[in-house]
Design an enzyme around this catalytic site. Sequence first.
Site, PDB file in Angstrom:
ATOM      1  N   GLU A 166      40.169  11.928 -21.251  1.00 53.77           N
ATOM      2  CA  GLU A 166      40.931  12.162 -22.481  1.00 53.77           C
ATOM      3  C   GLU A 166      40.027  12.440 -23.690  1.00 53.77           C
ATOM      4  O   GLU A 166      40.120  13.487 -24.312  1.00 53.77           O
ATOM      5  CB  GLU A 166      41.829  10.949 -22.762  1.00 53.77           C
ATOM      6  CG  GLU A 166      42.577  11.072 -24.079  1.00 53.77           C
ATOM      7  CD  GLU A 166      43.523   9.898 -24.328  1.00 53.77           C
ATOM      8  OE1 GLU A 166      43.596   8.980 -23.487  1.00 53.77           O
ATOM      9  OE2 GLU A 166      44.191   9.913 -25.379  1.00 53.77           O
TER      10      GLU A 166
ATOM     11  N   ASP B 105      39.924   2.381 -27.616  1.00 52.90           N
ATOM     12  CA  ASP B 105      40.687   3.196 -26.675  1.00 52.90           C
ATOM     13  C   ASP B 105      39.840   4.279 -26.016  1.00 52.90           C
ATOM     14  O   ASP B 105      39.942   5.445 -26.382  1.00 52.90           O
ATOM     15  CB  ASP B 105      41.878   3.825 -27.436  1.00 52.90           C
ATOM     16  CG  ASP B 105      42.849   4.512 -26.494  1.00 52.90           C
ATOM     17  OD1 ASP B 105      42.683   4.395 -25.284  1.00 52.90           O
ATOM     18  OD2 ASP B 105      43.772   5.175 -26.997  1.00 52.90           O
TER      19      ASP B 105
ATOM     20  N   GLU C  60      52.534   1.086 -28.982  1.00 56.32           N
ATOM     21  CA  GLU C  60      52.851   2.498 -29.192  1.00 56.32           C
ATOM     22  C   GLU C  60      54.334   2.783 -28.909  1.00 56.32           C
ATOM     23  O   GLU C  60      54.681   3.614 -28.092  1.00 56.32           O
ATOM     24  CB  GLU C  60      51.933   3.375 -28.340  1.00 56.32           C
ATOM     25  CG  GLU C  60      50.460   3.121 -28.645  1.00 56.32           C
ATOM     26  CD  GLU C  60      49.496   4.011 -27.867  1.00 56.32           C
ATOM     27  OE1 GLU C  60      49.858   4.473 -26.786  1.00 56.32           O
ATOM     28  OE2 GLU C  60      48.381   4.225 -28.365  1.00 56.32           O
TER      29      GLU C  60
HETATM   30  C1  BDP Z   1      45.780   6.324 -25.073  1.00 62.49           C
HETATM   31  C2  BDP Z   1      46.462   7.588 -24.748  1.00 62.49           C
HETATM   32  C3  BDP Z   1      47.923   7.433 -24.539  1.00 62.49           C
HETATM   33  C4  BDP Z   1      48.217   6.265 -23.645  1.00 62.49           C
HETATM   34  C5  BDP Z   1      47.548   5.028 -24.166  1.00 62.49           C
HETATM   35  C6  BDP Z   1      47.680   3.827 -23.235  1.00 62.49           C
HETATM   36  O1  BDP Z   1      46.212   8.524 -25.779  1.00 62.49           O
HETATM   37  O2  BDP Z   1      48.371   8.643 -23.976  1.00 62.49           O
HETATM   38  O3  BDP Z   1      49.561   6.059 -23.511  1.00 62.49           O
HETATM   39  O4  BDP Z   1      46.189   5.272 -24.287  1.00 62.49           O
HETATM   40  O5  BDP Z   1      46.665   3.458 -22.641  1.00 62.49           O
HETATM   41  O6  BDP Z   1      44.427   6.530 -24.793  1.00 62.49           O
HETATM   42  O7  BDP Z   1      48.725   3.242 -23.111  1.00 62.49           O
END
Ligand code: BDP
Length: 657
Positions: A371, A343, A264
Amino acid sequence: MAVHGASDQVATAVRELAFGLAEMTGMAPEITDDPDGMDTNMIRLVQFDEALSLRLQELVPRQALNEEGYAIQTIAENGGESIVVAAKSGKGVLYGTFHLLRLLQTGDLGGNLNILENPRNGLRMMNHWDNMDGSIERGYAGGSIFFKDNEFIRDRARIRDYARLMASIGINGAAINNVNVHHTETLLITPRFLPDVAAVAEIFRGYGIALFLSINYASPIQLGALDTADPLDPRVRAWWREKAREIYGFIPDFGGFVVKADSEHRPGPFTYNRTHADGSNMLAEALEPYGGIVVWRCFVYNCLQDWRDRTTDRARAAYDHFKPLDGQFKKNVVLQIKNGPMDFQVREPVSPLLGAMPETNQMAEFQITQEYTGQQKHLVYLVPQWKEVLDFDTFARGEGSEVKKVVAGETHPYAYSGMAAVINVGNDPNWTGHTLAQANLYGFGRLAWNPDLPEEAITAEWVRLTFGKDETIFRALRSMLADSWHIYESYTSPLGIGWMVNPGHHYGPNVDGYEYSVWGTYHYADCQGMGVNRTLKNGTGFTSQYAKENMERYESLESCPDELLLFFHHVPYTHMLHSGKTVIQHIYDSHFEGVEGVKAFIELWRELEGRIDAERYEAVSERLRIQLAHAKEWRDVVNSYFYRKSGIEDQYGRRIY
Ligand code: BDP
């Protein structure tokens, strides 16, 4: 109270016990440091060492204790009865003391005590996603307890309370900043902020918690020292070695680094055509002389993919990236693997990477912060979900290789392993926003200590500690908590489909929110059917990442469990589930049932009016009202979407909006 032992944590245990006793009885206990005194009816806190009298040495089967374990025993002495809390380490004494306080508070102290406890997991960690501006990524309970306006918060009373909270449930490590390390947080490892980090670490130390920092992989560049972060470049290695030396100068028992790399938009070793073994080993080498570890996250995938061919299924990413590197990591690297391959969705299969690397330390990552599971507006007790994950048999070394054994280092002999979780606390007075979300925090700590604890035992402890011993309260909350995950699942996403939420903030129904985006999270609904074909036969091949037993179960439509059907298969809406319903009828029914489930929560909660203080009663009532309104919206959006796509009427003729 008599005390034997001089460590920081024993001193904390004494303070906590004195405080707890004074709160509960109204009397401050007398404290002596003569463990062989002639008093009766004592509480003895004992850390074993050479100077300890033989009499106390022989009381407890010391060999049965590991470094963090403890024993609590009732003994007859001087014509009376004393309670001994004994351990090899100060931490053990502290954990035992909190256990004793728990028994005192729940009124379960009667009879002869003969308790022996060792934590199953070595690492029991919290990950904060706190930013230094005071915000928390995916935080739903206010701002950070550590940071505000790009500085540390000076008043550390709240941090001390946090540390007590954590130690009382057995947590022994915490990373205090977000895994997405932005510019200000990159500075945490510089003299600008290290004195502040050290001040927090000192509070943590008293409670047996090692402080970790999430670091920016590109620090050598961002901090202006070098023009590369290539892990094989000798200058980069030297830079990190020097950095570690500097950090340990401030914090001699610093836990280590948590790293999100090549994920990301975060930097990482891929930029230099290096592997994640190269990247993590470089950091591990720097931390090694001081006993520090690298917690390397396996949440690595290409977030700019547009899935067109079978090789880029996001679910495959962690395994595809890391499995081939088994055996290449240094002994002080531990891979932190999210519980599922995607996730933190409300329902996912277990990550096939767990257990699949016999030669590489692994730990599991869970998400306490809600989340995708209702953002602490919805009641969702996650202990049942985590227990399903922990009890899942990976077959990594044949039958009986459950995830809980893998991450405890029992399936493969790992030097470091355990459980970590993204925490759900903030500076809201009740810590978690939704009062009942505290149960998730408590439950995670208890499971990290002992993954075999039954759900109901954890619930009972939490309810009694939080609301007292009223049986009516317990019965109502037990049923609300126990059903809540399934109820949330039923009005949100069906049969293992995830992400039907609004992009970005991830709350509220939006069936196509991510359907045409590059993030790799699809449901593939068309007018015929829906689901993601991840079979080996003609799908993405994800099923082949599992051990044969699991692979065969998921691969076949006959044996794939209903709740994961659409995660693994694309089927027509008329496909018949094991439950005897068609997929489309299941979608309709479950969404109607989910809303009824929330109504039932509200009924149950109403019965508690007058039994719970008005403040907490009202606060929870308010959240339940929100939950009901939003559950209805979810139901209507999802049902009408699939009604229009499929054109199939509800069997019961209910009105679908
Ligand atoms: C996702 C989230 C994000 C996190 C990412 C992570 O949306 O905010 O940065 O995981 O685990 O669930 O790095």
